[in-house]
Design a protein around this motif. Structure first.
Motif: not given
Length: 255
Positions: A238-241
């Motif tokens: 997960y790299t969105t945040q």
């Protein structure tokens, strides 16, 4: 079953960046955290004991350093704080929980990047840890070791591999150890079971534009007993945040 692992680089810092708000939306069954950098006395706020989880912390003796945690929807049948080795347990690097025939571990392996002494300790741990992993494999039907292993296994697992062959985290000895772990002891890299793609990283240096340019390393893993390969259904970094210099690794299992 969804299992998440993340090196927080400070649980209080990650909380301020929205980690617990994000976690509440993930419907995870088990969450393994590393480098909490806090003592239990500093984690009295209910924020650090999110519902509906049973939350366990194994802290380092040194304040503001290391430490691991494990959250679980179901109360473990057995819990082991530490591995039983004084030099490792004083730094809060190992927490083990048993759920029936499933054993889940939150692991924070050493980084040897600060100098020869720490690299020597890392090698010492690795030498002792491999037989321990073999014992776990013989004792439990299913094993999942989550955490920051501080080793990029293959060239595909870091952007600038040619420039890092003499650096801790990509040393030939470290990579050979991972080879042995994943070929001779009955374990697999759960992420690679379903995702063979390049440029899949879980850590980025804070120097330069590493994050913006995706110049990263994949050093966070869920290492699973081989008999779980068929149960791995989906894996996501997960790299969105950003909650840390690491990214959460989420893996869904069908069991």
């Amino acid at each position: 079953m969804r299992i998440i692992t993340l090196n927080l680089n400070g649980i209080r810092s990650a909380a301020k960046k929205g980690f617990f708000d994000w976690l509440a939306l993930q419907q995870a069954d088990i969450v393994c955290l590393q480098e909490i950098k806090a003592q239990s006395a500093q984690l009295t706020d209910s924020l650090f004991y999110p519902q509906p989880y049973h939350c366990y912390y194994h802290e380092a003796e040194k304040k503001g350093y290391s430490g691991v945690a494990l959250y679980a929807r179901r109360q473990p049948d057995a819990l082991q704080m530490g591995i039983g080795w004084v030099d490792i347990d004083c730094e809060g690097r190992y927490l083990q929980a048993q759920f029936g025939d499933l054993c889940v571990i939150s692991l924070y392996m050493h980084s040897g990047s600060s100098g020869e002494e720490r690299q020597a300790l890392k090698f010492s741990f690795m030498a002792r840890f491999l037989p321990h992993l073999q014992e776990l494999r013989n004792k439990y039907q299913h094993v999942v070791i989550c955490g920051d292993w501080n080793i990029a296994h293959k060239p595909i697992d870091l952007k600038n591999w040619k420039g890092n062959v003499k650096n801790s985290g990509f040393l030939p000895e470290e990579r050979a150890w991972m080879d042995k772990l994943l070929t001779e002891t009955g374990y697999s890299d759960a992420f690679r079971v379903v995702n063979p793609s390049a440029e899949q990283y879980t850590w980025w240096s804070n120097r330069g534009q590493a994050w913006a340019k995706n110049v990263g390393w994949r050093i966070d893993y869920q290492i699973i007993s081989d008999n779980l390969q068929a149960h791995v259904k989906q894996a996501e970094i997960y790299t969105t945040q950003r909650f840390s210099d690491h990214a959460p690794l989420l893996i869904d299992y069908a069991f």
